[in-house]
Design an enzyme around this catalytic site. Structure first.
Site, PDB file in Angstrom:
ATOM      1  N   LEU A  42       0.835  -1.193   0.000  1.00 51.99           N
ATOM      2  CA  LEU A  42       0.000   0.000   0.000  1.00 51.99           C
ATOM      3  C   LEU A  42       0.874   1.248   0.000  1.00 51.99           C
ATOM      4  O   LEU A  42       1.858   1.341   0.729  1.00 51.99           O
ATOM      5  CB  LEU A  42      -0.908   0.004   1.228  1.00 51.99           C
ATOM      6  CG  LEU A  42      -1.988  -1.079   1.267  1.00 51.99           C
ATOM      7  CD1 LEU A  42      -2.676  -1.087   2.624  1.00 51.99           C
ATOM      8  CD2 LEU A  42      -3.013  -0.866   0.152  1.00 51.99           C
ATOM      9  N   GLY A  48       1.907   2.554  -3.102  1.00 54.65           N
ATOM     10  CA  GLY A  48       2.295   2.674  -4.497  1.00 54.65           C
ATOM     11  C   GLY A  48       3.715   3.167  -4.695  1.00 54.65           C
ATOM     12  O   GLY A  48       4.527   3.221  -3.770  1.00 54.65           O
ATOM     13  N   CYS A  55       4.888   6.158  -5.220  1.00 51.12           N
ATOM     14  CA  CYS A  55       5.247   7.380  -4.498  1.00 51.12           C
ATOM     15  C   CYS A  55       5.769   7.073  -3.098  1.00 51.12           C
ATOM     16  O   CYS A  55       6.845   7.529  -2.715  1.00 51.12           O
ATOM     17  CB  CYS A  55       4.054   8.313  -4.420  1.00 51.12           C
ATOM     18  SG  CYS A  55       4.409   9.871  -3.581  1.00 51.12           S
ATOM     19  N   GLY A  66      16.200  15.144 -16.296  1.00 55.14           N
ATOM     20  CA  GLY A  66      14.933  15.622 -15.780  1.00 55.14           C
ATOM     21  C   GLY A  66      14.963  15.650 -14.262  1.00 55.14           C
ATOM     22  O   GLY A  66      16.017  15.473 -13.647  1.00 55.14           O
ATOM     23  N   GLU A 115      22.517  13.956 -21.117  1.00 57.44           N
ATOM     24  CA  GLU A 115      21.209  14.466 -21.516  1.00 57.44           C
ATOM     25  C   GLU A 115      21.195  14.765 -23.019  1.00 57.44           C
ATOM     26  O   GLU A 115      22.094  15.431 -23.528  1.00 57.44           O
ATOM     27  CB  GLU A 115      20.872  15.726 -20.722  1.00 57.44           C
ATOM     28  CG  GLU A 115      19.648  16.493 -21.192  1.00 57.44           C
ATOM     29  CD  GLU A 115      18.370  15.670 -21.206  1.00 57.44           C
ATOM     30  OE1 GLU A 115      17.667  15.693 -22.234  1.00 57.44           O
ATOM     31  OE2 GLU A 115      18.089  14.999 -20.190  1.00 57.44           O
ATOM     32  N   ARG A 131       8.640   8.317 -17.266  1.00 54.70           N
ATOM     33  CA  ARG A 131       7.775   7.238 -16.811  1.00 54.70           C
ATOM     34  C   ARG A 131       6.638   7.069 -17.805  1.00 54.70           C
ATOM     35  O   ARG A 131       6.289   8.004 -18.536  1.00 54.70           O
ATOM     36  CB  ARG A 131       7.224   7.535 -15.408  1.00 54.70           C
ATOM     37  CG  ARG A 131       8.311   7.639 -14.339  1.00 54.70           C
ATOM     38  CD  ARG A 131       7.719   7.839 -12.953  1.00 54.70           C
ATOM     39  NE  ARG A 131       6.925   6.696 -12.518  1.00 54.70           N
ATOM     40  CZ  ARG A 131       7.431   5.595 -11.956  1.00 54.70           C
ATOM     41  NH1 ARG A 131       8.734   5.486 -11.782  1.00 54.70           N
ATOM     42  NH2 ARG A 131       6.647   4.612 -11.574  1.00 54.70           N
ATOM     43  N   ASP A 147      -1.585   8.755 -12.993  1.00 54.80           N
ATOM     44  CA  ASP A 147      -0.635   8.629 -14.093  1.00 54.80           C
ATOM     45  C   ASP A 147      -1.231   7.907 -15.287  1.00 54.80           C
ATOM     46  O   ASP A 147      -0.765   8.063 -16.416  1.00 54.80           O
ATOM     47  CB  ASP A 147       0.611   7.872 -13.633  1.00 54.80           C
ATOM     48  CG  ASP A 147       1.448   8.668 -12.647  1.00 54.80           C
ATOM     49  OD1 ASP A 147       1.081   9.817 -12.340  1.00 54.80           O
ATOM     50  OD2 ASP A 147       2.475   8.140 -12.187  1.00 54.80           O
ATOM     51  N   ALA A 191       1.742  12.740  -7.908  1.00 54.58           N
ATOM     52  CA  ALA A 191       0.957  12.056  -6.879  1.00 54.58           C
ATOM     53  C   ALA A 191      -0.219  12.902  -6.413  1.00 54.58           C
ATOM     54  O   ALA A 191      -1.328  12.381  -6.203  1.00 54.58           O
ATOM     55  CB  ALA A 191       1.858  11.697  -5.695  1.00 54.58           C
ATOM     56  N   HIS A 224       8.145  37.998   9.566  1.00 53.74           N
ATOM     57  CA  HIS A 224       9.569  38.251   9.386  1.00 53.74           C
ATOM     58  C   HIS A 224      10.338  37.584  10.523  1.00 53.74           C
ATOM     59  O   HIS A 224       9.905  37.639  11.674  1.00 53.74           O
ATOM     60  CB  HIS A 224       9.842  39.759   9.404  1.00 53.74           C
ATOM     61  CG  HIS A 224      11.300  40.104   9.367  1.00 53.74           C
ATOM     62  ND1 HIS A 224      12.032  40.065   8.203  1.00 53.74           N
ATOM     63  CD2 HIS A 224      12.154  40.487  10.349  1.00 53.74           C
ATOM     64  CE1 HIS A 224      13.280  40.421   8.462  1.00 53.74           C
ATOM     65  NE2 HIS A 224      13.382  40.673   9.774  1.00 53.74           N
TER      66      HIS A 224
END
Length: 461
Positions: free
Chosen positions: A40, A42, A44, A186, A207, A272, A311, A319, A440
């Site tokens: 559980l 995923g 992320c 990336g 790259e 991805r 996705d 996410a 501040h």
């Protein structure tokens, strides 16, 4: 004969889209089953966002201690260089993952969501067979929410295996490599590349484009490029990876010269792709939009009462977008009127320094922009983050000064993403921000000053 479970809602995928959808369904009194093949949370939680940020934090701490061992910093010095136990670092990272994974399970249980562990396979749009350790379970639901997520893109000439790794393996290496080559500049490649550089690894980034982080504008990226140069991270821009050669990666440079970069590991981070294979997408006969499942503004697919989120349905593959869509779909199933129409979705890059981008950029037509540098911000200077080129930039419509975009780069700037997004979502004009008294000393004062700059009377520059 196999029993058939008939819930109101079946959610496939336990990532930030799927588990949020399931929890919200449970909260709304909908009989819900969540199917997850792995753990559980995923990608992320288990092998992406959370573990990578933990590793970035550990790397930053190690780098600070290493610096203090070589030269005094703020009057602080160490008598010897710090020692890194990579196994211990990985174990600490896994404790965080385990804690959050357990938390997701507890939330689902509290929402009365039934969790079935196993790989789901659809035979039609509403029938799913799950292979569990105890045998097959058949589920026929009134509503199906597809939240299968995404997976790393594999290059045909650099297949994963051996020394060629994805971000998943990079976050669980038992030992630090001496030389790491990263293919792709990336956000994933640079986040991990910078972390490994802070650990003392010799890092080279390859790259194909002529600049790093091509989705962000040049001014926003420049502080990151400067950090890479300062800390010895080699950049090969306009270069093409060709494949493994001997002990490293063969590369064609921008000058069309072929060289081999020595590497203990080759980290491929070229993007991805949605996870559309292996669970019966073809049997569901859903309309597609390129490589993504086609959905409307409610995340409804072409088949009645089949929904898709995250996705699986397109960019941005983030996410927090998946979570928002999951919550929305649950409420639609419960009878509420909802549609997915955010004004802006924030994107954060946890590089050194961090980058935040929300909404339109400074090149948008008929806009004006105000920039305030962290070099003039007391809080930034007090934590040694004022001289790295960081800034906050506010973009507003020229006609009425409504804020349509905010970009920023600097230490801990990710923590201001909520304030930036709130301003845009609520339709704030520049005068709204300038009329707020900001505490501040904080980095948030740069938001105030950048807005004042648009009005022509910034105070501190």
């Amino acid at each position: 004969m196999t029993d058939i479970l008939r819930p109101r809602v079946l959610v496939v995928g336990g990532g930030p889209g799927g588990y949020v959808a399931a929890i919200r369904c449970g909260q709304l009194g909908l009989d819900t089953i969540l199917v997850e093949a792995s753990r559980l949370g995923g990608t992320c939680l288990i092998r992406g966002c959370i573990p990578s940020k933990a590793m970035i934090h550990a790397a930053s701490t190690f780098a600070t201690m290493s610096s203090a061992a070589s030269a005094p910093c703020f009057g602080i010095s160490l008598a010897s260089a710090p020692l890194l136990d990579m196994g211990g670092t990985i174990a600490w990272k896994e404790k965080i993952v385990d804690r959050l994974n357990g938390g997701v399970g507890a939330l689902l249980k509290r929402a009365k969501v039934k969790v079935i562990e196993g790989w789901g396979q659809f035979s039609d749009a509403k029938t799913c067979t799950v292979e569990t350790v105890d045998g097959a379970v058949v589920i026929q639901a009134d509503h199906v929410i597809l939240a299968t997520g995404s997976m790393p893109v594999e290059l045909p000439f650099l297949p994963f295996g051996g020394k060629v790794i994805s971000s998943t393996e990079a976050l669980s290496l038992p030992e630090l490599p001496k030389k790491l080559v990263v293919v792709g500049a990336g956000y994933i490649g640079l986040e991990l590349g910078i972390a490994f550089a802070k650990f003392g690894v010799e890092v080279t980034v390859v790259e194909a484009a002529d600049r790093i982080l091509p989705l962000y504008d040049g001014k926003l990226v420049e502080p990151v490029r400067r950090w890479l140069d300062k800390h010895g991270v080699a950049l090969l821009l306009g270069a093409k990876a060709l494949g493994e050669r001997g002990d490293g990666l063969a590369v064609e440079t921008a000058d069309h010269e072929q060289i081999v970069l020595p590497a203990d590991h080759i980290l491929v981070t070229v993007g991805r792709k949605p996870l559309t294979e292996g669970w019966g997408l073809a049997e569901m006969a859903l309309a597609m939009e390129g490589r993504f499942v086609k959905v409307d503004e409610r995340c409804a697919t072409s088949t009645t009462n089949v929904w898709a989120i995250g996705d699986l349905v397109g960019e941005p593959m983030l996410a927090h977008k998946a979570s928002a869509q999951g919550e929305m779909v649950a409420e639609i199933i419960a009878g509420k009127r909802r549609r997915f129409d955010p004004v802006a979705i924030p994107a954060v890059c946890f590089t050194e320094p961090e980058i935040v981008s929300v909404g339109l950029g400074p090149d948008a037509p008929d806009t004006v922009a105000g920039i305030f540098p962290f070099a003039a911000n007391g809080r930034a200077l007090s934590m040694e983050a004022g001289d790295e080129g960081g800034f906050v930039r506010v973009v507003a419509r020229a006609s009425d000064r409504q804020i349509v975009g905010i970009q920023a780069v600097g230490a801990h700037i990710s923590e201001l993403s909520a304030a930036f997004t709130t301003a845009i979502e609520m339709g704030a004009v520049v005068d709204d921000i300038t009329g707020i008294i900001h505490a501040h000393p904080t980095l948030g004062e740069a938001f105030h000053e950048a807005s004042l700059k648009i009005l022509g009377h910034a105070i501190h520059i």
